[in-house]
Design a protein around this motif. Structure first.
Motif, PDB file in Angstrom:
ATOM      1  N   PRO A 232       1.115  -0.950   0.069  1.00 25.16           N
ATOM      2  CA  PRO A 232       0.296  -0.171  -0.021  1.00 25.16           C
ATOM      3  C   PRO A 232       0.870   1.566   0.245  1.00 25.16           C
ATOM      4  O   PRO A 232       0.825   2.146  -0.469  1.00 25.16           O
ATOM      5  N   GLY A 233       1.579   1.465   0.760  1.00 27.03           N
ATOM      6  CA  GLY A 233       2.761   2.135   0.502  1.00 27.03           C
ATOM      7  C   GLY A 233       3.719   2.528  -0.999  1.00 27.03           C
ATOM      8  O   GLY A 233       3.446   3.928  -1.010  1.00 27.03           O
ATOM      9  N   VAL A 234       3.970   1.657  -1.152  1.00 22.19           N
ATOM     10  CA  VAL A 234       4.649   1.544  -1.859  1.00 22.19           C
ATOM     11  C   VAL A 234       4.036   1.584  -3.487  1.00 22.19           C
ATOM     12  O   VAL A 234       3.842   3.419  -4.187  1.00 22.19           O
ATOM     13  N   PHE A 235       2.214   1.508  -3.203  1.00 20.17           N
ATOM     14  CA  PHE A 235       1.302   2.234  -4.404  1.00 20.17           C
ATOM     15  C   PHE A 235       0.890   3.876  -3.770  1.00 20.17           C
ATOM     16  O   PHE A 235       0.881   4.102  -5.296  1.00 20.17           O
ATOM     17  N   ALA A 236       1.391   3.964  -2.694  1.00 17.42           N
ATOM     18  CA  ALA A 236       0.878   5.271  -2.624  1.00 17.42           C
ATOM     19  C   ALA A 236       1.650   6.498  -2.772  1.00 17.42           C
ATOM     20  O   ALA A 236       1.178   7.916  -3.880  1.00 17.42           O
ATOM     21  N   GLY A 237       2.809   5.966  -3.117  1.00 19.06           N
ATOM     22  CA  GLY A 237       4.414   6.635  -3.425  1.00 19.06           C
ATOM     23  C   GLY A 237       3.603   6.630  -5.267  1.00 19.06           C
ATOM     24  O   GLY A 237       4.006   7.822  -5.727  1.00 19.06           O
ATOM     25  N   VAL A 238       3.450   5.709  -5.778  1.00 19.50           N
ATOM     26  CA  VAL A 238       3.158   5.628  -7.532  1.00 19.50           C
ATOM     27  C   VAL A 238       1.722   6.315  -7.752  1.00 19.50           C
ATOM     28  O   VAL A 238       1.652   7.819  -8.098  1.00 19.50           O
ATOM     29  N   VAL A 239       1.260   6.514  -6.807  1.00 21.39           N
ATOM     30  CA  VAL A 239      -0.621   8.157  -7.189  1.00 21.39           C
ATOM     31  C   VAL A 239       0.174   9.173  -6.199  1.00 21.39           C
ATOM     32  O   VAL A 239      -0.122   9.720  -7.220  1.00 21.39           O
ATOM     33  N   LEU A 240       1.403   9.294  -5.749  1.00 18.15           N
ATOM     34  CA  LEU A 240       1.786  10.654  -5.411  1.00 18.15           C
ATOM     35  C   LEU A 240       2.752  11.014  -6.567  1.00 18.15           C
ATOM     36  O   LEU A 240       2.545  12.237  -6.813  1.00 18.15           O
ATOM     37  N   GLY A 241       2.934   9.689  -7.431  1.00 21.05           N
ATOM     38  CA  GLY A 241       4.121  10.616  -8.180  1.00 21.05           C
ATOM     39  C   GLY A 241       3.533  11.290  -9.630  1.00 21.05           C
ATOM     40  O   GLY A 241       3.498  12.055  -9.715  1.00 21.05           O
ATOM     41  N   PHE A 242       1.907  10.186  -9.300  1.00 20.95           N
ATOM     42  CA  PHE A 242       1.198  10.356 -10.858  1.00 20.95           C
ATOM     43  C   PHE A 242       0.559  11.791 -10.182  1.00 20.95           C
ATOM     44  O   PHE A 242       0.741  12.398 -10.856  1.00 20.95           O
ATOM     45  N   GLY A 243       0.346  12.621  -9.518  1.00 26.36           N
ATOM     46  CA  GLY A 243       0.064  13.292  -9.475  1.00 26.36           C
ATOM     47  C   GLY A 243       1.103  14.673  -9.610  1.00 26.36           C
ATOM     48  O   GLY A 243       0.678  15.495 -10.231  1.00 26.36           O
ATOM     49  N   ARG A 244       1.941  14.485  -9.478  1.00 27.83           N
ATOM     50  CA  ARG A 244       3.108  15.414  -9.062  1.00 27.83           C
ATOM     51  C   ARG A 244       3.643  15.661 -11.145  1.00 27.83           C
ATOM     52  O   ARG A 244       3.066  16.411 -11.439  1.00 27.83           O
ATOM     53  N   ALA A 245       3.409  14.818 -11.824  1.00 27.30           N
ATOM     54  CA  ALA A 245       3.705  14.362 -13.253  1.00 27.30           C
ATOM     55  C   ALA A 245       2.370  15.089 -13.679  1.00 27.30           C
ATOM     56  O   ALA A 245       2.937  15.488 -14.570  1.00 27.30           O
ATOM     57  N   ILE A 246       1.398  15.096 -13.414  1.00 23.36           N
ATOM     58  CA  ILE A 246      -0.327  15.762 -14.221  1.00 23.36           C
ATOM     59  C   ILE A 246       0.307  16.761 -13.826  1.00 23.36           C
ATOM     60  O   ILE A 246      -0.125  17.652 -14.873  1.00 23.36           O
ATOM     61  N   GLY A 247       0.496  17.252 -12.827  1.00 22.40           N
ATOM     62  CA  GLY A 247       0.495  18.739 -11.862  1.00 22.40           C
ATOM     63  C   GLY A 247       1.961  19.805 -13.336  1.00 22.40           C
ATOM     64  O   GLY A 247       1.936  20.783 -13.130  1.00 22.40           O
ATOM     65  N   GLU A 248       3.571  18.770 -12.663  1.00 19.99           N
ATOM     66  CA  GLU A 248       4.593  19.008 -13.238  1.00 19.99           C
ATOM     67  C   GLU A 248       4.348  20.722 -14.596  1.00 19.99           C
ATOM     68  O   GLU A 248       3.595  20.202 -15.461  1.00 19.99           O
ATOM     69  N   THR A 249       4.772  21.642 -14.617  1.00 21.52           N
ATOM     70  CA  THR A 249       5.023  22.214 -15.458  1.00 21.52           C
ATOM     71  C   THR A 249       5.699  23.022 -16.639  1.00 21.52           C
ATOM     72  O   THR A 249       6.214  22.454 -17.205  1.00 21.52           O
ATOM     73  N   MET A 250       7.055  23.336 -15.322  1.00 25.85           N
ATOM     74  CA  MET A 250       7.736  23.540 -16.361  1.00 25.85           C
ATOM     75  C   MET A 250       8.655  22.655 -17.302  1.00 25.85           C
ATOM     76  O   MET A 250       9.137  23.006 -18.400  1.00 25.85           O
TER      77      MET A 250
END
Lengths: 328, 299
Positions: A232-250
């Motif tokens: 679950p923790g590893v998966f949480a990392g994937v989910v959080l990373g996904f969120g970061r990736a979608i919003g990353e702009t520059m």
């Protein structure tokens, strides 16, 4: 007034002042907590306020409707059908979000496919096999990577990585979804690694001892006992990373080529949701339909990342509960 | 291959993953240092851009960045410390306020930086700035436009979770016995928090502030529409002036320069300056934190 009375008066006055002070400070502290809550609400309200006309304003609907944002349209001719077009600045503005969704998805997919295995393997190595000194070296290195400003990663992708990858893989376009995705992978790697490493490290030692005692090899222990326990923790990392990736702009703004093309071809330039806002908002007329659509995109990004972060936090909680109460 | 050999090769594979990450960091940093070192001179650090940014220096951008993060720190550190004190010293863990605040801070940390830009424009520039103009400047456009004040406030919102997390961690590491001793001597809660616990956690406050500054100095997307300027002949003097900023300068040089090859060496040097700045700040924060943990004076 007797001396005793005067003394009592002073002591009572003093303690009253002290109590009042106590209450004022406490009120300020609680106020700070309320400010923290209201900030996230304010973000929602003030981005939503400028996005709302997309849903309800007749003036905006004359130029763009919700259907045009999401559904296929007939922009082309019968021979060359064009269903999804993002072309907000033209005589006949077209506002289909589909190319932007697809662009975001392609870049994010590349980044996650690269970063996830790399981060998980590195986290396993760090928690299970690395000697102490090495473990203490890896963490600051990852923190350094996390500390690289995204505009620097974007610069690196644009100036160095793009040329190198084009020469190596023979892309038709120098800037494309793959190049931007590789750079984006560097940005999401630290968060993926950190969360995964935390989760693996939280697995009780007794799990490992039991597995080893049953004759499992070190890698078997790591892969079939420790990793599943921490999933679950590893998966949480994937989910959080996904969120970061979608919003990353520059990074994507600089390295993706910024062409709103609707295709599944990964080696073509793409335009993402975030980069669209960044590139267009500065030049748009205040209050125009285009302006409101850009805020609408921002609201979508906010909503998606909100859900992803909430899910991630839930998963971390679940891991904590699962491992709670186990002897270390 | 034997089980043992297979085992070895998998471990080796995971070790390679670590090596790859380290290598990538080394390549990026190495590349920037290699190309960025040479053009750096006193003139570059202290001069203004010239000849369409193909010559001259980046002083206005350095000045703008420093001013931005200083202003931001003034806003974010007191608020962040107060929220952290709430979490660690005042909150009842079961209360709705605690859970909502915790959730809000967690979510704030995950909001995409570009959304902060939209928020800064919609809230600070248009709403607050517009209101100030109405009230104090008879509707004349003064604060209702992109400005360094709004950029600093936007950045403060973005970096708030960074400060909170760091300060809270430090507060929590102050032993409970310190608080008990303070109470036993008749101190009130306020006295205990501000004279006993907070001084012990000062390094955490420092770390939080440094990390926030490092983050704030590196973010570009939030300030795209709230005050960062392409080129300004003068340094910002008032709170409602626009400003140049290192990260934004890099973006402009890299993407909007008419002659990329001509600006390349200055671009590399600018990147090196920004990278050195953020690395130095991060390194300081990491060192302070590590020393705290090692000396264990707090635990």
């Amino acid at each position: 007034m007797t001396i005793v009375e005067a003394a009592t008066f002073r002591i009572v006055g003093h303690s009253l002042r002290r109590q009042a002070m106590e209450l004022v400070v406490q009120a300020l502290i609680y106020l700070a907590a309320l400010v923290a809550i209201s900030l996230i609400l304010l973000i929602f309200v003030f981005v939503g306020r400028q996005a709302l006309p997309v849903l309800i304003s007749p003036a905006v609907h004359e130029e763009v409707t919700l259907g045009e944002l999401f559904l296929p349209q007939e922009y082309g001719t019968s021979e060359v059908p064009l269903r999804y077009v993002w072309q907000p600045v033209s005589v006949d503005p077209k506002y289909s979000l589909m190319p932007l969704f697809l662009g975001t998805l392609k870049v994010t997919l590349v980044a996650m496919l690269l970063a996830t295995p790399l981060a998980i393997l590195a986290a396993i190595y760090t928690t299970e096999f690395a000697p102490g000194w090495l473990r203490e070296t890896i963490k600051p290195v990852v923190e350094m990577l996390a500390g690289i400003p995204s505009v620097v990663l974007g610069f690196f992708a644009l100036i160095v990585l793009a040329t190198w990858m084009q020469e190596r893989f023979g892309f038709d376009y120098r800037l494309n979804a793959i190049t931007a995705g590789v750079a984006l992978a560097l940005a999401v790697l630290p968060i993926l690694y950190t969360v995964a490493e935390d989760a693996l490290g939280a697995v009780p030692r007794s799990y490992r001892q039991a597995a080893l005692a049953l004759g499992a090899s070190p890698w078997q222990t790591a892969w079939t006992v420790v990793l599943p326990s921490a999933l679950p923790g590893v998966f949480a990392g994937v989910v959080l990373g996904f969120g970061r990736a979608i919003g990353e702009t520059m990074i994507v703004l600089m390295a993706s080529g910024n062409a709103a093309i609707t295709s599944w071809e990964f080696a073509e330039p793409v335009r993402t949701l975030s980069a669209t806002i960044a590139a267009e908002l500065a030049e748009v007329v205040f209050g125009s339909p285009h302006y409101h659509v850009l805020f609408f995109i921002g609201l979508l990004l906010f909503a998606v990342t909100f859900v992803l972060n909430w899910t991630g936090a839930r998963l971390v909680d679940r891991l904590r509960r699962r491992l709670a109460g186990v002897e270390r | 291959m034997s089980l043992r050999g297979l085992d070895r090769s998998f471990i080796l594979l995971s070790g390679l993953a670590v090596l790859l990450i380290v290598t990538m960091l080394a390549i990026i940093v190495g590349n920037v240092v290699w190309h960025g070192w040479e053009p750096i001179s006193w003139e570059f650090l202290s001069g203004a851009p010239r000849m369409g940014m193909t010559e001259g220096g980046i002083f206005p951008a350095i000045f703008g960045t420093v001013l931005l993060v200083l202003l931001m720190t003034i806003f974010v550190v007191p608020l962040g410390v107060c929220v952290a004190i709430y979490f660690s010293e005042y909150a009842n863990r079961q209360s709705w306020l605690y859970r909502w605040t915790r959730q809000a801070v967690n979510n704030l940390a995950g909001v995409p930086s570009i959304v902060f830009g939209l928020f800064g424009l919609g809230f600070f520039v248009q709403f607050v700035g517009g209101w100030v103009d109405q009230q104090f400047y008879e509707g004349k456009l003064t604060y209702g436009q992109p400005a360094i004040l709004w950029a600093a406030l936007t950045m403060a919102v973005l970096t708030l979770p960074v400060v909170i997390v760091s300060v809270e961690e430090a507060l929590r590491s102050v032993p409970q016995s310190y608080r008990e001793a303070s109470y036993a001597l008749g101190a009130t809660r306020t006295q205990t928090v501000f004279r006993v616990v907070l001084p012990q956690a000062l390094a955490g406050v420092l770390t939080g502030g440094i990390l926030a500054v490092s983050r704030g100095a590196g973010e570009v997307a939030p300030i795209l529409f709230v005050g960062a300027a392409y080129y300004l002949p003068e340094l910002p003097k008032r709170l409602n002036d626009q400003f140049m900023e290192l990260g934004y300068h890099i973006y402009v040089l890299a993407t909007q320069s008419p002659d990329v090859e001509a600006t390349k060496s200055l671009l590399y040097a600018t990147v090196l300056v920004l990278l050195a700045l953020t690395f130095l700040l991060n390194l300081t924060a990491i060192t302070i934190r590590a020393r705290l943990r090692v000396t264990g004076g707090l635990r």
